[in-house]
Motif scaffolding. Structure first.
Motif, PDB file in Angstrom:
ATOM      1  N   ILE A   1     -33.147 -35.060  10.225  1.00 50.57           N
ATOM      2  CA  ILE A   1     -31.976 -34.856   9.375  1.00 50.57           C
ATOM      3  C   ILE A   1     -30.801 -34.391  10.226  1.00 50.57           C
ATOM      4  CG2 ILE A   1     -31.003 -33.602   7.414  1.00 50.57           C
ATOM      5  CD1 ILE A   1     -33.863 -33.258   6.363  1.00 50.57           C
ATOM      6  N   GLU A   2     -29.687 -35.098  10.096  1.00 53.87           N
ATOM      7  CA  GLU A   2     -28.485 -34.748  10.845  1.00 53.87           C
ATOM      8  C   GLU A   2     -27.369 -34.383   9.865  1.00 53.87           C
ATOM      9  OE1 GLU A   2     -25.754 -36.477  14.548  1.00 53.87           O
ATOM     10  OE2 GLU A   2     -27.360 -37.705  13.670  1.00 53.87           O
ATOM     11  N   GLU A   3     -26.593 -33.375  10.203  1.00 57.70           N
ATOM     12  CA  GLU A   3     -25.498 -32.927   9.345  1.00 57.70           C
ATOM     13  C   GLU A   3     -24.155 -33.387   9.902  1.00 57.70           C
ATOM     14  OE1 GLU A   3     -23.260 -28.750   8.148  1.00 57.70           O
ATOM     15  OE2 GLU A   3     -25.421 -28.715   8.581  1.00 57.70           O
ATOM     16  N   PHE A   4     -23.288 -33.846   9.000  1.00 56.14           N
ATOM     17  CA  PHE A   4     -21.930 -34.249   9.360  1.00 56.14           C
ATOM     18  C   PHE A   4     -20.960 -33.522   8.440  1.00 56.14           C
ATOM     19  CE2 PHE A   4     -24.730 -37.709  10.458  1.00 56.14           C
ATOM     20  CZ  PHE A   4     -24.259 -38.174  11.671  1.00 56.14           C
ATOM     21  N   VAL A   5     -19.770 -33.270   8.930  1.00 54.13           N
ATOM     22  CA  VAL A   5     -18.702 -32.712   8.099  1.00 54.13           C
ATOM     23  C   VAL A   5     -17.462 -33.571   8.297  1.00 54.13           C
ATOM     24  CG1 VAL A   5     -17.243 -30.737   7.570  1.00 54.13           C
ATOM     25  CG2 VAL A   5     -19.624 -30.360   8.251  1.00 54.13           C
ATOM     26  N   PHE A   6     -17.034 -34.205   7.220  1.00 55.70           N
ATOM     27  CA  PHE A   6     -15.850 -35.059   7.246  1.00 55.70           C
ATOM     28  C   PHE A   6     -14.708 -34.353   6.510  1.00 55.70           C
ATOM     29  CE2 PHE A   6     -19.618 -37.847   7.074  1.00 55.70           C
ATOM     30  CZ  PHE A   6     -19.489 -38.466   8.301  1.00 55.70           C
ATOM     31  N   GLU A   7     -13.500 -34.843   6.676  1.00 64.34           N
ATOM     32  CA  GLU A   7     -12.359 -34.297   5.946  1.00 64.34           C
ATOM     33  C   GLU A   7     -11.947 -35.276   4.863  1.00 64.34           C
ATOM     34  OE1 GLU A   7      -8.670 -31.937   7.490  1.00 64.34           O
ATOM     35  OE2 GLU A   7      -8.063 -34.042   7.383  1.00 64.34           O
ATOM     36  N   CYS A   8     -11.622 -34.728   3.705  1.00 65.31           N
ATOM     37  CA  CYS A   8     -11.175 -35.557   2.585  1.00 65.31           C
ATOM     38  C   CYS A   8      -9.779 -35.131   2.162  1.00 65.31           C
ATOM     39  CB  CYS A   8     -12.140 -35.423   1.403  1.00 65.31           C
ATOM     40  SG  CYS A   8     -11.620 -36.347  -0.063  1.00 65.31           S
ATOM     41  N   GLU A   9      -8.822 -36.012   2.291  1.00 61.66           N
ATOM     42  CA  GLU A   9      -7.445 -35.778   1.845  1.00 61.66           C
ATOM     43  C   GLU A   9      -7.416 -36.019   0.335  1.00 61.66           C
ATOM     44  OE1 GLU A   9      -4.157 -35.267   0.717  1.00 61.66           O
ATOM     45  OE2 GLU A   9      -3.760 -35.309   2.867  1.00 61.66           O
ATOM     46  N   ALA A  10      -7.170 -34.952  -0.440  1.00 57.92           N
ATOM     47  CA  ALA A  10      -7.212 -35.047  -1.908  1.00 57.92           C
ATOM     48  C   ALA A  10      -5.833 -35.022  -2.550  1.00 57.92           C
ATOM     49  CB  ALA A  10      -8.069 -33.910  -2.468  1.00 57.92           C
ATOM     50  N   GLY A  11      -4.760 -34.960  -1.754  1.00 59.35           N
ATOM     51  CA  GLY A  11      -3.405 -34.984  -2.296  1.00 59.35           C
ATOM     52  C   GLY A  11      -2.967 -33.634  -2.821  1.00 59.35           C
ATOM     53  N   THR A  12      -1.976 -33.626  -3.695  1.00 60.68           N
ATOM     54  CA  THR A  12      -1.537 -32.391  -4.345  1.00 60.68           C
ATOM     55  C   THR A  12      -2.623 -31.949  -5.320  1.00 60.68           C
ATOM     56  OG1 THR A  12      -0.489 -33.547  -6.189  1.00 60.68           O
ATOM     57  CG2 THR A  12       0.851 -33.188  -4.212  1.00 60.68           C
ATOM     58  N   PHE A  13      -2.483 -30.732  -5.835  1.00 62.22           N
ATOM     59  CA  PHE A  13      -3.498 -30.290  -6.794  1.00 62.22           C
ATOM     60  C   PHE A  13      -3.503 -31.189  -8.021  1.00 62.22           C
ATOM     61  CE2 PHE A  13      -4.868 -28.062 -10.604  1.00 62.22           C
ATOM     62  CZ  PHE A  13      -6.171 -27.764 -10.229  1.00 62.22           C
ATOM     63  N   GLU A  14      -2.331 -31.580  -8.517  1.00 60.56           N
ATOM     64  CA  GLU A  14      -2.278 -32.438  -9.704  1.00 60.56           C
ATOM     65  C   GLU A  14      -2.958 -33.780  -9.443  1.00 60.56           C
ATOM     66  OE1 GLU A  14      -1.468 -31.790 -12.762  1.00 60.56           O
ATOM     67  OE2 GLU A  14      -0.892 -29.719 -12.302  1.00 60.56           O
ATOM     68  N   GLU A  15      -2.761 -34.316  -8.247  1.00 63.06           N
ATOM     69  CA  GLU A  15      -3.414 -35.586  -7.899  1.00 63.06           C
ATOM     70  C   GLU A  15      -4.923 -35.407  -7.827  1.00 63.06           C
ATOM     71  OE1 GLU A  15       0.125 -37.693  -5.220  1.00 63.06           O
ATOM     72  OE2 GLU A  15      -1.299 -36.304  -4.267  1.00 63.06           O
ATOM     73  N   TYR A  16      -5.349 -34.307  -7.223  1.00 61.79           N
ATOM     74  CA  TYR A  16      -6.782 -34.010  -7.128  1.00 61.79           C
ATOM     75  C   TYR A  16      -7.395 -33.840  -8.517  1.00 61.79           C
ATOM     76  CZ  TYR A  16     -10.790 -30.792  -6.797  1.00 61.79           C
ATOM     77  OH  TYR A  16     -12.004 -30.167  -6.958  1.00 61.79           O
TER      78      TYR A  16
END
Length: 283
Positions: free
Chosen positions: A208-223
């Motif tokens: 088992i390998e762990e990865f951490v990616f970044e997610c751009e979710a926009g403004t709070f309203e967009e999210y």
């Protein structure tokens, strides 16, 4: 024995209906763009070590994100098969991967009598009502000599704040929104739990390998809008049915939690993913 209030048959029916609804947006906004957690698709394919002449099964293939990557590695003698219980998702997969073979099928009741060299499954294991049943069938479908399984799951709540930032306030205000015993997105987010369930089906040499990616979710309203129309689509009516006061309280708490992930007015969530590989142990 299933917990009170949780009916796996009704759960599956609801899941199928939900996926038929959200599949187009899920594909266009997430899977096809390899956004956030879908950056793991290339890592999953790498872990599967697919060869040009392999028979590959993509379990719960959805709209074809993994299938597309796998198909690119196969030559004329290789075969890609994808199964999913959502007809809407399969329609997109068929258009996205014209060289693949796709079938509407429940992963808990797979109807194949052929053997596969590689089996892949991305972001579905945690949602199966009976994951051991699914994995046991996959074990039986793998070739004995060097058949390989590769599975991707989401991490724990603290590792995937895209989910927990809204869901934790939802559960505080509406604790009965999730039937006791129902599958959750973080079900196998712990390495030990993921290892245990795969081993229980007879697999060996589990890594088992762990990865951490970044997610751009926009403004709070967009999210918030994105979350409510996709991730929370199946429970949105229940949330909104509790009244504007409850919805406003949930939203305010979620916005407060999201602030620590804000950079320049936009949310950038970390996204923890676990990718496990295993082989079929000899009988």
């Amino acid at each position: 024995m299933m917990a009170a209030g949780y009916d796996p048959v009704k759960y599956k029916i609801s899941s199928i209906q939900n996926w038929n609804t959200v599949a187009p947006g899920y594909h266009s906004d997430w899977a096809s763009k390899e956004r956030g957690p879908f950056r793991s698709t290339a890592e999953l394919i790498k872990a599967a070590d697919i060869r040009s002449d392999d028979y590959v099964l993509d379990v719960a293939c959805g709209t074809g994100a993994v299938s597309m990557h796998a198909a690119r590695l196969l030559g004329p003698s290789g075969t890609l098969v994808g199964i999913d219980f959502s007809r809407g998702a399969l329609g997109i997969a068929k258009s996205s991967v014209p060289t693949g073979h796709f079938a509407e099928m429940d992963a808990e009741n797979i109807g194949f009598d052929v053997k596969f060299d590689r089996i892949v499954c991305q972001y579905a294991l945690m949602f199966f009502p009976d994951p051991v049943r699914v994995l046991s069938q996959l074990w039986a479908l793998l070739k004995k000599d060097d058949g390989k399984l590769a599975v991707a799951v989401h991490g724990m709540p603290e590792g995937v704040p895209y989910f927990s930032t809204v869901m934790e306030p939802v559960l505080r205000h509406i604790p009965d929104i999730r039937p006791e015993g129902a599958p959750t997105v973080h079900r196998f987010g712990n390495k030990a739990d993921l290892q245990k369930v795969i081993a229980s089906a007879g697999f060996s040499k589990i890594s088992i390998e762990e990865f951490v990616f970044e997610c751009e979710a926009g403004t709070f309203e967009e999210y918030w809008s994105d979350y409510m129309s996709t991730t929370a689509n199946s429970i949105r009516a229940t949330i909104e049915g509790r009244g504007l006061g409850v919805v406003s309280a949930i939203k305010a708490e979620a916005e407060e939690k999201a602030r620590k992930f804000m950079k320049g007015g936009r949310i950038r969530f970390p996204w923890q993913v676990l990718i496990a590989t295993a082989i079929r142990a000899q009988d």
